[in-house]
Design a protein around this motif. Structure first.
Motif, PDB file in Angstrom:
ATOM      1  N   ARG A  93       0.844  -1.228   0.193  1.00  0.00           N
ATOM      2  CA  ARG A  93      -0.025  -0.002  -0.123  1.00  0.00           C
ATOM      3  C   ARG A  93       0.896   1.227  -0.039  1.00  0.00           C
ATOM      4  NH1 ARG A  93      -2.903  -1.209   3.909  1.00  0.00           N
ATOM      5  NH2 ARG A  93      -1.862  -0.080   5.586  1.00  0.00           N
ATOM      6  N   HIS A  94       1.853   1.400   0.689  1.00  0.00           N
ATOM      7  CA  HIS A  94       2.795   2.368   0.929  1.00  0.00           C
ATOM      8  C   HIS A  94       3.820   2.640  -0.270  1.00  0.00           C
ATOM      9  CE1 HIS A  94       1.635   2.623   5.316  1.00  0.00           C
ATOM     10  NE2 HIS A  94       0.809   3.313   4.508  1.00  0.00           N
ATOM     11  N   GLU A  95       4.415   1.397  -0.595  1.00  0.00           N
ATOM     12  CA  GLU A  95       5.511   1.295  -1.660  1.00  0.00           C
ATOM     13  C   GLU A  95       5.375   0.688  -2.998  1.00  0.00           C
ATOM     14  OE1 GLU A  95       9.049  -0.024   0.456  1.00  0.00           O
ATOM     15  OE2 GLU A  95       8.347   0.477   2.446  1.00  0.00           O
ATOM     16  N   GLY A  96       4.271   0.149  -3.048  1.00  0.00           N
ATOM     17  CA  GLY A  96       3.812  -0.518  -4.312  1.00  0.00           C
ATOM     18  C   GLY A  96       4.393  -1.868  -4.298  1.00  0.00           C
ATOM     19  N   ILE A  97       3.831  -2.643  -5.217  1.00  0.00           N
ATOM     20  CA  ILE A  97       4.182  -4.383  -5.177  1.00  0.00           C
ATOM     21  C   ILE A  97       5.603  -4.603  -5.389  1.00  0.00           C
ATOM     22  CG2 ILE A  97       3.227  -4.384  -7.718  1.00  0.00           C
ATOM     23  CD1 ILE A  97       2.125  -7.337  -6.662  1.00  0.00           C
ATOM     24  N   PHE A  98       6.294  -3.621  -6.319  1.00  0.00           N
ATOM     25  CA  PHE A  98       7.443  -4.045  -6.895  1.00  0.00           C
ATOM     26  C   PHE A  98       8.686  -3.698  -5.752  1.00  0.00           C
ATOM     27  CE2 PHE A  98       5.483  -3.448 -10.968  1.00  0.00           C
ATOM     28  CZ  PHE A  98       5.689  -4.954 -11.559  1.00  0.00           C
ATOM     29  N   SER A  99       8.128  -3.116  -4.809  1.00  0.00           N
ATOM     30  CA  SER A  99       9.162  -2.767  -3.584  1.00  0.00           C
ATOM     31  C   SER A  99       9.382  -3.866  -2.851  1.00  0.00           C
ATOM     32  CB  SER A  99       8.460  -1.732  -2.697  1.00  0.00           C
ATOM     33  OG  SER A  99       7.289  -2.370  -1.966  1.00  0.00           O
ATOM     34  N   LEU A 100       8.609  -4.997  -3.075  1.00  0.00           N
ATOM     35  CA  LEU A 100       8.857  -6.288  -2.431  1.00  0.00           C
ATOM     36  C   LEU A 100      10.155  -7.032  -2.694  1.00  0.00           C
ATOM     37  CD1 LEU A 100       5.209  -7.959  -2.382  1.00  0.00           C
ATOM     38  CD2 LEU A 100       6.437  -6.790  -0.360  1.00  0.00           C
ATOM     39  N   TRP A 101      10.597  -6.514  -3.902  1.00  0.00           N
ATOM     40  CA  TRP A 101      11.852  -6.894  -4.203  1.00  0.00           C
ATOM     41  C   TRP A 101      13.116  -6.057  -3.984  1.00  0.00           C
ATOM     42  CZ3 TRP A 101       7.459  -8.444  -6.666  1.00  0.00           C
ATOM     43  CH2 TRP A 101       7.319  -9.876  -6.961  1.00  0.00           C
ATOM     44  N   ARG A 102      12.996  -5.065  -3.219  1.00  0.00           N
ATOM     45  CA  ARG A 102      13.935  -4.101  -2.842  1.00  0.00           C
ATOM     46  C   ARG A 102      14.820  -4.637  -2.056  1.00  0.00           C
ATOM     47  NH1 ARG A 102      14.729   1.262  -2.460  1.00  0.00           N
ATOM     48  NH2 ARG A 102      15.926   2.037  -0.931  1.00  0.00           N
ATOM     49  N   GLY A 103      16.234  -4.599  -2.501  1.00  0.00           N
ATOM     50  CA  GLY A 103      17.278  -5.340  -1.709  1.00  0.00           C
ATOM     51  C   GLY A 103      17.923  -6.661  -2.721  1.00  0.00           C
ATOM     52  N   TYR A 104      16.696  -7.350  -3.386  1.00  0.00           N
ATOM     53  CA  TYR A 104      17.282  -8.455  -3.802  1.00  0.00           C
ATOM     54  C   TYR A 104      18.429  -8.260  -5.063  1.00  0.00           C
ATOM     55  CZ  TYR A 104      17.001 -12.475  -6.912  1.00  0.00           C
ATOM     56  OH  TYR A 104      17.354 -13.707  -7.539  1.00  0.00           O
ATOM     57  N   PRO A 105      18.315  -7.410  -5.839  1.00  0.00           N
ATOM     58  CA  PRO A 105      19.579  -7.233  -6.746  1.00  0.00           C
ATOM     59  C   PRO A 105      20.826  -7.473  -6.036  1.00  0.00           C
ATOM     60  CG  PRO A 105      17.979  -5.611  -7.588  1.00  0.00           C
ATOM     61  CD  PRO A 105      17.487  -6.202  -6.070  1.00  0.00           C
ATOM     62  N   VAL A 106      21.175  -6.721  -5.274  1.00  0.00           N
ATOM     63  CA  VAL A 106      22.428  -6.852  -4.280  1.00  0.00           C
ATOM     64  C   VAL A 106      22.783  -8.155  -3.609  1.00  0.00           C
ATOM     65  CG1 VAL A 106      21.610  -5.860  -2.099  1.00  0.00           C
ATOM     66  CG2 VAL A 106      23.990  -5.496  -2.918  1.00  0.00           C
ATOM     67  N   MET A 107      21.531  -8.703  -3.339  1.00  0.00           N
ATOM     68  CA  MET A 107      21.743 -10.106  -2.708  1.00  0.00           C
ATOM     69  C   MET A 107      21.975 -10.976  -4.018  1.00  0.00           C
ATOM     70  SD  MET A 107      18.617 -12.177  -0.640  1.00  0.00           S
ATOM     71  CE  MET A 107      18.652 -10.759   0.559  1.00  0.00           C
TER      72      MET A 107
END
Length: 366
Positions: free
Chosen positions: A115-129
């Motif tokens: 709700r606050h950040e959008g559905i794609f924010s659930l992958w935030r941090g994954y690229p560096v991981m």
């Protein structure tokens, strides 16, 4: 067995040794996994005893294919990983003023984040991981390849285990900064309000602010507890593997049961070390909250001020992540085996048709 296929299916090649812990990339014992191979046809020249029968994935092309498939599965379950990190570190996020109140559960955390950040924010941090994951796999693959070439050494299973443990330190030394950045990016929630600002504008910004404020040492704040956790994961993986292989063998024709076996063993390994993972992640939370002086100080402070239950915040998301990851990998393996079987059947039919035609071209054999 004379009726067994010459080349085992992909599911047997992988040996169902999934990552014991998605949160720390691929830190199970890959060298030991290769010892457990059963494809003797892949051995071309005399090899060290412990490596005889290593699976065909030892080639670079197969290694890359396997790595891509497993990383794709990790990308599919990355939202569970971020929710787990948010649940683990919510008290420190609240102390920093970026979260007004605790989450009421896993699904509330999912809903609030979307709700606050959008559905794609659930992958935030994954690229560096994912970058750290690739580095880890490449380093350990090259260590295994080097060990295979040392035919002057008698590579018993114990020596391979020792080599794997020695490789753990430099691998983690390189990957730890990626783990830190992934944690900080995943726990960087937007400030509620009109501005919707984040603490970090990206991976480079996270490193820049961290190094400017605290120096490079802060990237390794939880290095010790992470090493202890990984050693325990490796020991659990080695200890549980015979049982895991036994049940996988007797259930080899029942994919659903094998999914349940994989899920059960992986969950046991993750839950056994989950409290250490919580301490490791909390020590990475530098801004806001308590500035932990050491690992023991962090454990004491969390226990004293928040209780034992805090060590298992987000455990439900970890279990869901294990279930989704195991199911995704098993589905990929099942589809790959079906395609492979269909291709082999088509190839056999083609050879049979060619043989039939050849016989009737000249029935006299001339």
């Amino acid at each position: 067995m004379e009726h067994e296929p010459l080349h085992p299916p992909i599911s047997q090649k992988i040996h169902w040794q999934l990552d014991l812990s998605f949160r720390h990339f691929n830190y199970t014992t890959p060298l030991i996994e290769n010892i457990r191979g059963n494809d003797a046809s892949s051995v071309v020249k005399p090899m060290p005893e412990a490596f005889v029968g290593a699976p065909m994935e030892s080639s670079k092309a197969s290694f890359i294919t396997k790595m891509v498939l497993l990383d794709a599965a990790k990308a599919a379950v990355a939202p569970f990983e971020r929710v787990k990190l948010l649940m683990q570190n919510q008290n420190d996020i609240i102390k920093s003023g970026r979260l007004p109140k605790p989450y009421n559960g896993i699904f509330h955390c999912f809903a609030t984040t979307i709700r606050h950040e959008g559905i794609f924010s659930l992958w935030r941090g994954y690229p560096v991981m994912a970058i750290g994951d690739v580095f880890s796999k490449v380093i350990r693959y090259n260590i295994f390849e080097y060990a295979r070439t040392r035919e002057d050494i008698r590579w018993t299973s114990m020596r391979v285990l020792e080599l794997n443990c020695l490789a753990l330190f430099p691998t983690q030394l390189l990957v730890q900064p990626f783990l830190y950045a992934a944690t900080r990016m995943a726990t960087d929630v937007k400030i509620t309000g009109n501005s919707g600002q984040r603490q970090f504008n990206g991976i480079i910004d996270a490193y820049r602010k961290t190094l400017k404020s605290y120096g490079i040492v802060v990237l390794y704040r939880s290095f010790n507890i992470t090493l202890v956790e990984l050693v325990m994961l490796g020991a659990l993986s080695t200890g549980l593997s015979p049982w895991k292989q036994y049940y996988s063998y007797i259930l080899q024709n029942d994919y659903l049961s094998r999914v349940m076996v994989e899920f059960g063993f992986d969950t046991c390994g993750n839950m056994a070390t989950y409290s250490m993972d919580t301490v490791s992640r909390r020590m990475m939370m530098t801004w806001g909250g308590v500035k932990y002086k050491s690992t023991l100080h962090a454990i004491a402070q969390i226990w004293k001020t928040e209780g034992v239950k805090t060590f298992y915040n987000g455990a439900g998301a970890e279990i869901l992540s294990c279930a989704a990851y195991t199911g995704t990998v098993m589905l990929v393996i099942y589809v790959a085996d079906v395609i492979r079987a269909a291709m082999e059947k088509g190839s056999d039919d083609g050879r049979s048709a060619l043989g039939f035609t050849a016989r009737w071209k000249d029935p006299r054999g001339k």
